[in-house]
Design a protein around this motif. Structure first.
Motif, mmCIF file in Angstrom:
data_model
loop_
_atom_site.group_PDB
_atom_site.id
_atom_site.type_symbol
_atom_site.label_atom_id
_atom_site.label_comp_id
_atom_site.label_asym_id
_atom_site.label_seq_id
_atom_site.Cartn_x
_atom_site.Cartn_y
_atom_site.Cartn_z
ATOM 1 N N LYS A 258 0.718 -1.396 0.071
ATOM 2 C CA LYS A 258 0.008 -0.085 0.025
ATOM 3 C C LYS A 258 0.681 1.148 0.000
ATOM 4 C CE LYS A 258 -3.914 -2.032 0.279
ATOM 5 N NZ LYS A 258 -4.905 -1.967 -0.896
ATOM 6 N N ALA A 259 0.491 2.234 -0.802
ATOM 7 C CA ALA A 259 1.254 3.382 -0.769
ATOM 8 C C ALA A 259 1.275 4.204 0.455
ATOM 9 C CB ALA A 259 0.797 4.323 -1.848
ATOM 10 N N VAL A 260 2.376 4.529 1.132
ATOM 11 C CA VAL A 260 2.524 5.111 2.526
ATOM 12 C C VAL A 260 3.288 6.476 1.954
ATOM 13 C CG1 VAL A 260 3.361 5.102 4.800
ATOM 14 C CG2 VAL A 260 2.155 3.105 3.866
ATOM 15 N N VAL A 261 2.903 7.499 2.121
ATOM 16 C CA VAL A 261 3.610 8.659 1.885
ATOM 17 C C VAL A 261 4.350 9.147 3.003
ATOM 18 C CG1 VAL A 261 3.299 11.312 1.031
ATOM 19 C CG2 VAL A 261 1.754 9.359 0.280
ATOM 20 N N GLY A 262 5.577 9.260 2.772
ATOM 21 C CA GLY A 262 6.531 9.568 3.688
ATOM 22 C C GLY A 262 6.488 11.216 4.031
ATOM 23 N N PRO A 263 7.247 11.599 5.229
ATOM 24 C CA PRO A 263 7.276 12.977 5.603
ATOM 25 C C PRO A 263 8.186 13.660 4.642
ATOM 26 C CG PRO A 263 8.842 11.737 6.921
ATOM 27 C CD PRO A 263 7.893 10.696 6.161
ATOM 28 N N LEU A 264 8.002 15.211 4.682
ATOM 29 C CA LEU A 264 8.729 15.816 3.933
ATOM 30 C C LEU A 264 10.077 16.033 4.538
ATOM 31 C CD1 LEU A 264 8.372 18.047 1.573
ATOM 32 C CD2 LEU A 264 8.096 19.803 3.434
ATOM 33 N N HIS A 265 11.309 15.891 3.706
ATOM 34 C CA HIS A 265 12.725 16.008 4.336
ATOM 35 C C HIS A 265 13.531 16.669 3.407
ATOM 36 C CE1 HIS A 265 12.645 12.101 1.788
ATOM 37 N NE2 HIS A 265 13.747 12.692 1.584
ATOM 38 N N ASP A 266 14.638 16.929 4.031
ATOM 39 C CA ASP A 266 15.789 17.683 3.135
ATOM 40 C C ASP A 266 16.527 16.836 1.883
ATOM 41 O OD1 ASP A 266 15.192 20.050 4.290
ATOM 42 O OD2 ASP A 266 16.404 19.467 6.220
ATOM 43 N N TYR A 267 16.857 17.206 1.114
ATOM 44 C CA TYR A 267 17.586 16.526 0.094
ATOM 45 C C TYR A 267 18.813 17.507 -0.687
ATOM 46 C CZ TYR A 267 19.067 14.163 -3.996
ATOM 47 O OH TYR A 267 19.766 13.252 -4.786
ATOM 48 N N GLU A 268 20.059 17.189 -0.535
ATOM 49 C CA GLU A 268 21.099 17.999 -1.302
ATOM 50 C C GLU A 268 21.731 17.048 -2.180
ATOM 51 O OE1 GLU A 268 22.735 21.177 1.808
ATOM 52 O OE2 GLU A 268 22.162 19.406 2.848
#
Length: 368
Positions: A169-179
């Motif tokens: 099932k699709a579980v949308v993860g939390p917003l996080h930083d990406y560099e």
């Protein structure tokens, strides 16, 4: 097979086990991944292997394809690359994972002529969205771009979120930083740069299969390589249809649209950016969308295309004032076994794009 698990798993031959687990896995999303997404899933594979080896007998076999992955990818916690597709893997044995993933991600180089009806000749009739993309193109063509040396690195900072499908099932993860720091060396490189995702930093080594180093190209878009692309929109579109990585089970028009989107957060010559937007206007099915917003909720002008074959829509978001690129999102457009229509699959918000001297350094700062 009779539709139920074999009551005596110990009697499996390796090929039987792979077939059984492949059958039991939840149905994956209906798209295939372009080459630039492989690193994320390779890292995910190795993460599952590490976890499984910690809880199962050490005699579990790994296929040659998995065994040849760079040693650096065996770390337990691996951040993914940008533009992530949802996680499609379930936590099963390393043997089955390696076999299934290797087969599922097989690609060709896309070096064929455009398919009938998808070349720039067939797409020459400008779409209604062309006026907006023309404005975006004109604004992009007027922007200043820096002089970039071969020993420097491009830098991208984003907020991202993705859906994990490994549970079925699709579980949308939390917003996080990406560099991301990406080498601008025009020659193939074994060390591409660095990734920092959600506070974790890892080296970005050559992609899986690049034994001589990863060359500049769609999966490592250097400033010099971007500058080498045709700047006539028609010729550029023909080049993209012929050369952009392609995958089965996905519309070629959609693959090219998404490939352009994968380049939009990079520092590039103004004329290249302008050409990319005008080329996008020639792709069949590209439309304007109302109420577009990026991963942090910034609202703007939307440019989108739906892949009706696979039931996903990808949307680019632009600032309403100066037409700068803000980010993207991908959502389902039809119900699936793992999520309903409208479910977010991945999204990004571009916060900074620049050129720096060393991986790990920030724009305007010498601190690591």
């Amino acid at each position: 097979m009779n539709g139920r698990p074999n009551p005596n798993p110990a009697s499996f031959e390796p090929s039987d086990e792979r077939e059984e687990i492949a059958r039991l896995l939840p149905a994956p999303a209906d798209w295939d991944l372009p080459r630039g997404r492989h690193l994320h899933h390779k890292d995910l594979l190795m993460r599952h292997i590490d976890r499984d080896q910690a809880t199962t007998a050490p005699t579990t076999a790994i296929t040659p394809a998995a065994a040849t992955a760079p040693a650096a990818t065996a770390a337990a916690a691996r951040p993914g690359r940008r533009r992530l597709r949802p996680v499609l893997l379930a936590p099963v044995t390393a043997l089955a994972l390696a076999g299934i993933v290797t087969a599922a991600f097989a690609l060709n180089d896309g070096d064929r002529k455009p398919a009938a009806g998808t070349s720039s000749d067939a797409a020459a009739d400008m779409q209604p969205v062309s006026a907006l993309l023309g404005q975006i193109s004109d604004a992009a063509g007027k922007r200043d771009t820096p002089t970039v040396r071969d020993d420097q690195f491009s830098y991208v900072r984003e907020k991202v979120r993705e859906a994990d499908l490994s549970s079925g099932k699709a579980v949308v993860g939390p917003l996080h930083d990406y560099e991301l720091w990406l080498s601008q060396d025009p020659e193939p490189v074994q060390k591409q740069g660095l990734i920092r995702s959600d506070g974790k930093t890892m080296p970005l080594n050559a992609e899986f299969g690049d034994t001589n180093g990863t060359p500049a190209g769609f999966s490592r878009p250097t400033y010099q390589w971007l500058a080498s692309l045709p700047t006539d929109p028609g010729r550029l579109l023909d080049h993209l249809y012929a050369k952009a990585p392609q995958a089965e089970n996905r519309e070629r028009d959609q693959a090219v649209f998404e490939q352009i989107g994968d380049l939009l957060d990079q520092v590039m010559p103004a004329r290249t950016a302008a050409a990319l937007y005008r080329a996008a206007a020639k792709i069949p099915g590209v439309t304007e969308t109302p109420r577009a917003q990026d991963a942090v909720g910034r609202r703007g002008l939307g440019i989108a295309r739906s892949d009706t074959k696979n039931g996903v829509v990808t949307e680019w978001v632009f600032n309403t004032q100066d037409f700068t690129y803000l980010g993207h999102s991908t959502r389902l457009t039809k119900d699936t076994p793992y999520a309903e229509a409208g479910t977010l699959l991945d999204s990004s918000a571009l916060l900074k794009s620049a050129i720096v001297d060393k991986p790990g350094r920030l724009p305007g700062s010498e601190k690591k």
